[in-house]
Design a protein around this motif. Structure first.
Motif, PDB file in Angstrom:
ATOM      1  N   VAL A 134       0.867  -1.183   0.000  1.00 34.66           N
ATOM      2  CA  VAL A 134       0.000   0.000   0.000  1.00 34.66           C
ATOM      3  C   VAL A 134       0.897   1.224   0.000  1.00 34.66           C
ATOM      4  CG1 VAL A 134      -1.826   1.266   1.161  1.00 34.66           C
ATOM      5  CG2 VAL A 134      -1.792  -1.230   1.274  1.00 34.66           C
ATOM      6  N   ALA A 135       0.894   1.974  -1.098  1.00 35.42           N
ATOM      7  CA  ALA A 135       1.698   3.192  -1.215  1.00 35.42           C
ATOM      8  C   ALA A 135       0.785   4.312  -1.686  1.00 35.42           C
ATOM      9  CB  ALA A 135       2.854   2.993  -2.193  1.00 35.42           C
ATOM     10  N   CYS A 136       0.641   5.338  -0.878  1.00 34.27           N
ATOM     11  CA  CYS A 136      -0.294   6.408  -1.224  1.00 34.27           C
ATOM     12  C   CYS A 136       0.291   7.748  -0.835  1.00 34.27           C
ATOM     13  CB  CYS A 136      -1.634   6.202  -0.532  1.00 34.27           C
ATOM     14  SG  CYS A 136      -1.504   6.169   1.264  1.00 34.27           S
ATOM     15  N   LEU A 137      -0.442   8.802  -1.161  1.00 32.01           N
ATOM     16  CA  LEU A 137      -0.038  10.113  -0.692  1.00 32.01           C
ATOM     17  C   LEU A 137      -0.121  10.118   0.827  1.00 32.01           C
ATOM     18  CD1 LEU A 137      -1.809  12.433  -3.276  1.00 32.01           C
ATOM     19  CD2 LEU A 137       0.505  11.534  -3.323  1.00 32.01           C
ATOM     20  N   PRO A 138       0.798  10.839   1.503  1.00 34.09           N
ATOM     21  CA  PRO A 138       0.918  10.730   2.962  1.00 34.09           C
ATOM     22  C   PRO A 138      -0.400  10.838   3.717  1.00 34.09           C
ATOM     23  CG  PRO A 138       2.679  12.073   2.081  1.00 34.09           C
ATOM     24  CD  PRO A 138       1.753  11.769   0.935  1.00 34.09           C
ATOM     25  N   GLN A 139      -0.633   9.800   4.546  1.00 35.06           N
ATOM     26  CA  GLN A 139      -1.751   9.749   5.485  1.00 35.06           C
ATOM     27  C   GLN A 139      -3.133   9.850   4.837  1.00 35.06           C
ATOM     28  OE1 GLN A 139       1.010  12.198   6.750  1.00 35.06           O
ATOM     29  NE2 GLN A 139       1.831  10.158   6.990  1.00 35.06           N
ATOM     30  N   ASN A 140      -3.254   9.474   3.572  1.00 36.56           N
ATOM     31  CA  ASN A 140      -4.567   9.473   2.937  1.00 36.56           C
ATOM     32  C   ASN A 140      -5.357   8.212   3.269  1.00 36.56           C
ATOM     33  OD1 ASN A 140      -3.770  11.283  -0.100  1.00 36.56           O
ATOM     34  ND2 ASN A 140      -4.620  11.994   1.803  1.00 36.56           N
ATOM     35  N   ILE A 141      -4.668   7.119   3.509  1.00 30.34           N
ATOM     36  CA  ILE A 141      -5.328   5.862   3.829  1.00 30.34           C
ATOM     37  C   ILE A 141      -5.215   5.609   5.329  1.00 30.34           C
ATOM     38  CG2 ILE A 141      -5.411   3.395   3.385  1.00 30.34           C
ATOM     39  CD1 ILE A 141      -6.141   5.076   1.004  1.00 30.34           C
ATOM     40  N   VAL A 142      -6.349   5.367   5.964  1.00 31.03           N
ATOM     41  CA  VAL A 142      -6.371   5.116   7.402  1.00 31.03           C
ATOM     42  C   VAL A 142      -6.724   3.656   7.633  1.00 31.03           C
ATOM     43  CG1 VAL A 142      -7.449   5.706   9.600  1.00 31.03           C
ATOM     44  CG2 VAL A 142      -7.063   7.494   7.880  1.00 31.03           C
ATOM     45  N   LEU A 143      -5.845   2.952   8.359  1.00 30.60           N
ATOM     46  CA  LEU A 143      -6.070   1.548   8.676  1.00 30.60           C
ATOM     47  C   LEU A 143      -6.171   1.405  10.191  1.00 30.60           C
ATOM     48  CD1 LEU A 143      -3.467  -0.062   6.241  1.00 30.60           C
ATOM     49  CD2 LEU A 143      -5.903   0.279   5.861  1.00 30.60           C
ATOM     50  N   THR A 144      -7.225   0.767  10.654  1.00 30.88           N
ATOM     51  CA  THR A 144      -7.434   0.589  12.089  1.00 30.88           C
ATOM     52  C   THR A 144      -7.045  -0.818  12.505  1.00 30.88           C
ATOM     53  OG1 THR A 144      -9.724  -0.140  11.806  1.00 30.88           O
ATOM     54  CG2 THR A 144      -9.343   2.230  11.997  1.00 30.88           C
ATOM     55  N   THR A 145      -7.007  -1.049  13.810  1.00 27.16           N
ATOM     56  CA  THR A 145      -6.611  -2.364  14.320  1.00 27.16           C
ATOM     57  C   THR A 145      -7.556  -3.460  13.845  1.00 27.16           C
ATOM     58  OG1 THR A 145      -7.827  -1.828  16.337  1.00 27.16           O
ATOM     59  CG2 THR A 145      -5.457  -1.475  16.364  1.00 27.16           C
ATOM     60  N   SER A 146      -8.809  -3.106  13.596  1.00 30.22           N
ATOM     61  CA  SER A 146      -9.781  -4.112  13.161  1.00 30.22           C
ATOM     62  C   SER A 146      -9.576  -4.534  11.709  1.00 30.22           C
ATOM     63  CB  SER A 146     -11.199  -3.559  13.331  1.00 30.22           C
ATOM     64  OG  SER A 146     -11.383  -2.379  12.562  1.00 30.22           O
ATOM     65  N   THR A 147      -8.734  -3.790  10.975  1.00 25.59           N
ATOM     66  CA  THR A 147      -8.511  -4.081   9.552  1.00 25.59           C
ATOM     67  C   THR A 147      -7.691  -5.346   9.365  1.00 25.59           C
ATOM     68  OG1 THR A 147      -8.537  -1.715   9.096  1.00 25.59           O
ATOM     69  CG2 THR A 147      -7.633  -3.138   7.378  1.00 25.59           C
ATOM     70  N   TRP A 148      -6.809  -5.631  10.308  1.00 28.03           N
ATOM     71  CA  TRP A 148      -5.793  -6.654  10.083  1.00 28.03           C
ATOM     72  C   TRP A 148      -6.231  -8.044  10.513  1.00 28.03           C
ATOM     73  CZ3 TRP A 148      -2.426  -4.801   6.945  1.00 28.03           C
ATOM     74  CH2 TRP A 148      -2.221  -3.430   6.927  1.00 28.03           C
ATOM     75  N   GLU A 149      -6.504  -8.860   9.538  1.00 29.64           N
ATOM     76  CA  GLU A 149      -6.756 -10.279   9.774  1.00 29.64           C
ATOM     77  C   GLU A 149      -6.298 -11.007   8.519  1.00 29.64           C
ATOM     78  OE1 GLU A 149     -10.259 -13.161  11.570  1.00 29.64           O
ATOM     79  OE2 GLU A 149     -10.535 -10.990  11.445  1.00 29.64           O
ATOM     80  N   LEU A 150      -4.969 -11.172   8.430  1.00 28.56           N
ATOM     81  CA  LEU A 150      -4.338 -11.683   7.217  1.00 28.56           C
ATOM     82  C   LEU A 150      -3.487 -12.901   7.576  1.00 28.56           C
ATOM     83  CD1 LEU A 150      -3.187  -8.175   5.981  1.00 28.56           C
ATOM     84  CD2 LEU A 150      -5.146  -9.442   5.113  1.00 28.56           C
ATOM     85  N   PRO A 151      -4.101 -14.044   7.802  1.00 27.99           N
ATOM     86  CA  PRO A 151      -3.381 -15.211   8.307  1.00 27.99           C
ATOM     87  C   PRO A 151      -2.374 -15.813   7.340  1.00 27.99           C
ATOM     88  CG  PRO A 151      -5.639 -15.793   7.713  1.00 27.99           C
ATOM     89  CD  PRO A 151      -5.548 -14.305   7.631  1.00 27.99           C
ATOM     90  N   VAL A 152      -2.523 -15.568   6.024  1.00 34.59           N
ATOM     91  CA  VAL A 152      -1.620 -16.162   5.033  1.00 34.59           C
ATOM     92  C   VAL A 152      -0.558 -15.174   4.570  1.00 34.59           C
ATOM     93  CG1 VAL A 152      -1.559 -17.456   2.848  1.00 34.59           C
ATOM     94  CG2 VAL A 152      -3.562 -17.594   4.291  1.00 34.59           C
ATOM     95  N   LEU A 153      -0.707 -13.919   4.934  1.00 35.34           N
ATOM     96  CA  LEU A 153       0.185 -12.862   4.457  1.00 35.34           C
ATOM     97  C   LEU A 153       1.635 -13.120   4.874  1.00 35.34           C
ATOM     98  CD1 LEU A 153      -0.177 -10.069   2.978  1.00 35.34           C
ATOM     99  CD2 LEU A 153       0.058  -9.038   5.244  1.00 35.34           C
ATOM    100  N   THR A 154       2.563 -12.998   3.906  1.00 30.42           N
ATOM    101  CA  THR A 154       3.987 -13.177   4.193  1.00 30.42           C
ATOM    102  C   THR A 154       4.784 -11.888   4.003  1.00 30.42           C
ATOM    103  OG1 THR A 154       4.434 -13.895   1.915  1.00 30.42           O
ATOM    104  CG2 THR A 154       3.935 -15.607   3.530  1.00 30.42           C
ATOM    105  N   THR A 155       4.284 -10.958   3.156  1.00 30.40           N
ATOM    106  CA  THR A 155       4.999  -9.710   2.884  1.00 30.40           C
ATOM    107  C   THR A 155       4.032  -8.539   2.962  1.00 30.40           C
ATOM    108  OG1 THR A 155       6.593 -10.818   1.426  1.00 30.40           O
ATOM    109  CG2 THR A 155       6.391  -8.436   1.216  1.00 30.40           C
TER     110      THR A 155
END
Length: 314
Positions: free
Chosen positions: A122-143
């Motif tokens: 995820v690469a965007c203009l500074p601070q345009n995308i807001v991700l909260t703690t509830s966003t993260w549920e990525l059990p297979v993610l490696t990178t």
């Protein structure tokens, strides 16, 4: 005439050669371009018509669209048109902007999460995308690569928040130019993490708690405040790089496997803290320090030597 006919035949043969490739190879070729351009290849022939629907690589860029509604509509059509039996191995979101950019990003991420995403950029203009703690549920993610993203706690708290606790398979993590909001401590406790980069971070976080038993490479740079603290448990750490304006405040048991350390502090102020850091890195095989640190440490030794030679009174 013959030359023209030969050229036409060569083009057809080249097209047939490319079309004869397996879907996996064509997907890999198309992964180097945005999903919009990948879809445009569907007009080439019947062979290419539905190739994009099974692509495991999704590369969305706002630059391909002039207005938000068109981009939002395109994203919805792509996600609904994909073959839902195909997993998503990687997603790249770039140049997202505007107040609704995070809504589109969350839509894409939810889809990717449900299709076993392994790599997320995820690469965007500074601070345009807001991700909260509830966003993260990525059990297979490696990178995971985040650039210009705001990490926000669901509720304001002084505790250490672990954004990545549900990313148990994460091996490579980069947080670049990320802004933290609503919490003072960030925990990164990942059993399989091998490479960690923290660059140009700012915001509410003052303490980084890193617990990574398999961490090999740790890069920290662009730190601009004096009160950041790093609590690190990484017994297998091989390479440490720190580049910042102020002294590195590091707390660790030991780095028994450390082979290389590169420490660069633009404005070192506390010689005793610099000496303490060197003691913590006593196992390192190769150590690089910038001139400013050497001068500060040298000044302490010079004072000690002069004091030792001061004549004693009667």
């Amino acid at each position: 005439m013959d030359s023209s006919h030969g050229k036409k035949r060569m083009n057809v043969e080249d097209d047939d050669r490319l079309s004869s490739l397996q879907d996996e190879l064509i997907h890999k070729i198309l992964s180097f371009i945005g999903i919009k351009h990948a879809i445009q290849t569907s007009v080439l022939s019947s062979r290419w018509r539905f190739i994009w629907t099974s692509m495991p690589y999704l590369n969305f860029s706002w630059d391909d669209f002039c207005k938000l509604p068109k981009f939002s509509e395109f994203v919805t059509r792509v996600l609904s048109g994909r073959n839902n039996q195909t997993e998503v191995s990687s997603v790249k979101l770039s140049n997202f902007r505007g107040k609704d950019g995070d809504v589109i990003a969350e839509q894409i991420m939810k889809y990717a999460i449900s299709h076993n995403i392994q790599q997320l950029d995820v690469a965007c203009l500074p601070q345009n995308i807001v991700l909260t703690t509830s966003t993260w549920e990525l059990p297979v993610l490696t990178t995971l690569y985040l650039d210009g993203v705001t990490l926000c706690c669901d509720e304001k708290t002084d505790k250490c928040i672990d954004f990545f606790s549900k990313c148990a398979n994460l091996k490579n993590l980069t947080l670049k130019s990320c802004y933290t909001k609503g919490f003072k401590g960030l925990s990164i406790c990942l059993p399989l993490l091998s490479n960690l980069t923290l660059e140009d971070g700012c915001g509410s976080v003052k303490v980084y708690n890193i617990v990574a038993p398999q961490l090999k490479n740790l890069n920290m740079s662009g730190v601009v405040t004096q009160d950041h603290q790093y609590l690190i448990s990484a017994p297998d750490l091989v390479s440490l790089l720190y580049k910042g304006f102020y002294d590195l405040s590091l707390s660790t048991d030991d780095f028994p496997s450390l082979e290389k350390a590169d420490i660069c502090v633009s404005y070192p102020r506390d010689a005793h803290q610099a000496l303490r850091l060197l003691q913590q890195l006593h196992n390192v095989k190769s150590l690089t320090l910038n001139l400013e640190i050497v001068e500060v440490i040298g000044g302490v030794y010079l004072i000690v030597i002069k004091g030792a030679r001061r004549p004693q009174g009667p």
